[in-house]
Scaffold this active site. Structure first.
Site, PDB file in Angstrom:
ATOM      1  N   ASP A   1       0.914  -1.281  -0.127  1.00  0.00           N
ATOM      2  CA  ASP A   1       0.171   0.052  -0.048  1.00  0.00           C
ATOM      3  C   ASP A   1       0.755   1.337  -0.019  1.00  0.00           C
ATOM      4  O   ASP A   1       2.072   1.195   0.588  1.00  0.00           O
ATOM      5  CB  ASP A   1      -0.978  -0.005   1.254  1.00  0.00           C
ATOM      6  CG  ASP A   1      -2.165   0.966   1.163  1.00  0.00           C
ATOM      7  OD1 ASP A   1      -2.333   1.474  -0.027  1.00  0.00           O
ATOM      8  OD2 ASP A   1      -2.898   1.076   2.017  1.00  0.00           O
TER       9      ASP A   1
ATOM     10  N   HIS B   1       3.264   3.325  -9.159  1.00  0.00           N
ATOM     11  CA  HIS B   1       2.874   1.914  -9.291  1.00  0.00           C
ATOM     12  C   HIS B   1       4.342   1.266  -9.861  1.00  0.00           C
ATOM     13  O   HIS B   1       4.592   0.062  -9.678  1.00  0.00           O
ATOM     14  CB  HIS B   1       1.684   1.626 -10.174  1.00  0.00           C
ATOM     15  CG  HIS B   1       0.525   1.880  -9.318  1.00  0.00           C
ATOM     16  ND1 HIS B   1       0.295   1.611  -8.097  1.00  0.00           N
ATOM     17  CD2 HIS B   1      -0.663   2.646  -9.780  1.00  0.00           C
ATOM     18  CE1 HIS B   1      -0.979   2.110  -7.772  1.00  0.00           C
ATOM     19  NE2 HIS B   1      -1.499   2.869  -8.806  1.00  0.00           N
TER      20      HIS B   1
ATOM     21  N   LEU C   1      11.698 -20.825  -3.038  1.00  0.00           N
ATOM     22  CA  LEU C   1      10.818 -19.747  -2.469  1.00  0.00           C
ATOM     23  C   LEU C   1       9.341 -19.719  -3.242  1.00  0.00           C
ATOM     24  O   LEU C   1       9.411 -20.244  -4.194  1.00  0.00           O
ATOM     25  CB  LEU C   1      11.413 -18.345  -2.847  1.00  0.00           C
ATOM     26  CG  LEU C   1      10.459 -17.127  -2.586  1.00  0.00           C
ATOM     27  CD1 LEU C   1      10.068 -16.911  -0.848  1.00  0.00           C
ATOM     28  CD2 LEU C   1      11.112 -15.661  -2.847  1.00  0.00           C
TER      29      LEU C   1
END
Ligand code: FPP
Length: 242
Positions: free
Chosen positions: A12, A29, A123
């Site tokens: 966020d 972004h 991962l």
């Protein structure tokens, strides 16, 4: 340092970060997207086994046409570039959420990336795209009811484990630590089922500025907490004592 097995992050603050620099939201972004690439390398270096990020919610379609177009452009670029980071990190990538809402070429890039990375195990990276937890739960119920109707599952045999196996996160252990950047302290319809026993960490740092030092800080804070049930072990859900 006891590193959590699974870290979930609500990314966020891209917009506010860009505004503070007198730049358009889309620039936030772009930088947030670069940071998403970096966090995978950091997670792998620290020994985090599962990383799940909230990149685009079912609510995010309400943003301006320009912003949505900018995000779709970024997803297209990112999903292609992610092949390289998946190889370098030996990282399996999965997308959770209802991806049928995206243009066909984006859906195809998701399929290609998931297929390319399916055997990596160092991962496990989950990207939530067009994700909303309530939507995920409703879709799970729809799939489960179908299987009850066709006799694959007996109603009396439905347990939490059976239900979980119908969620987008089937087979992925619950998060140990949830991080939300940029000051808000709410879940925004993220992993509501999966976060039942998770520790929460909120920071004012906006996503584009969230670096390795901030990640380590979050893990240290997590370490300092009294986890009465002893933490979530890989592949199991925690024992529910608190
Ligand atoms: C929240 O910031 C962020 C988003 C809605 C999108 C997250 C997207 C990225 C990190 C980049 C692209 C991701 C991928 C998977 C390529 P915000 O816009 O809500 O910020 P604000 O709350 O300050 O307005």
């Amino acid at each position: 340092m006891n590193v959590p097995n699974h870290v979930a992050i609500i990314l966020d603050g891209n917009g506010r970060w860009a505004k503070s620099k007198k730049m358009p939201r889309t620039y936030g972004h772009v930088v947030g997207c670069d940071n998403l690439e970096k966090i995978c390398y950091m997670a792998r270096d620290l020994g985090i086994k599962y990383l799940t990020v909230y990149a685009f919610s079912t609510e995010n379609w309400k943003r301006s046409r320009d912003e949505i177009d900018g995000l779709m452009k970024l997803f297209r670029r990112y999903l292609k570039r992610c092949i390289k980071s998946s190889r370098e990190n030996e990282m399996r990538v999965r997308v959770i959420g209802d991806t049928t809402a995206f243009d066909e070429d984006i859906q195809e890039s998701i399929r290609v990336l998931e297929d390319y990375s399916k055997d990596y195990d160092k991962l496990h990276f989950q990207i939530a795209l067009n994700y909303g937890s309530r939507n995920e739960i409703v879709r799970a119920i729809q799939k489960l009811s179908k299987d009850v109707k066709n006799g694959k599952v007996m109603e009396a045999k439905i347990t939490e484990e059976v239900f979980e196996s119908y969620l987008d996160t089937a087979g992925i252990p619950d998060p140990d630590l949830l991080i939300r950047t940029s000051g808000e302290q709410r879940l925004s319809n993220y992993l509501l089922w999966q976060l039942a026993y998770t520790e929460f960490y909120f920071t004012d740092v906006p996503w584009p500025d969230f670096n390795k030092m901030e990640l380590v800080k979050a893990i240290e804070q997590y370490n300092s907490r009294d986890r009465r049930y002893g933490g979530v072990k890989e592949g199991t859900s925690c024992s529910k004592q608190d």
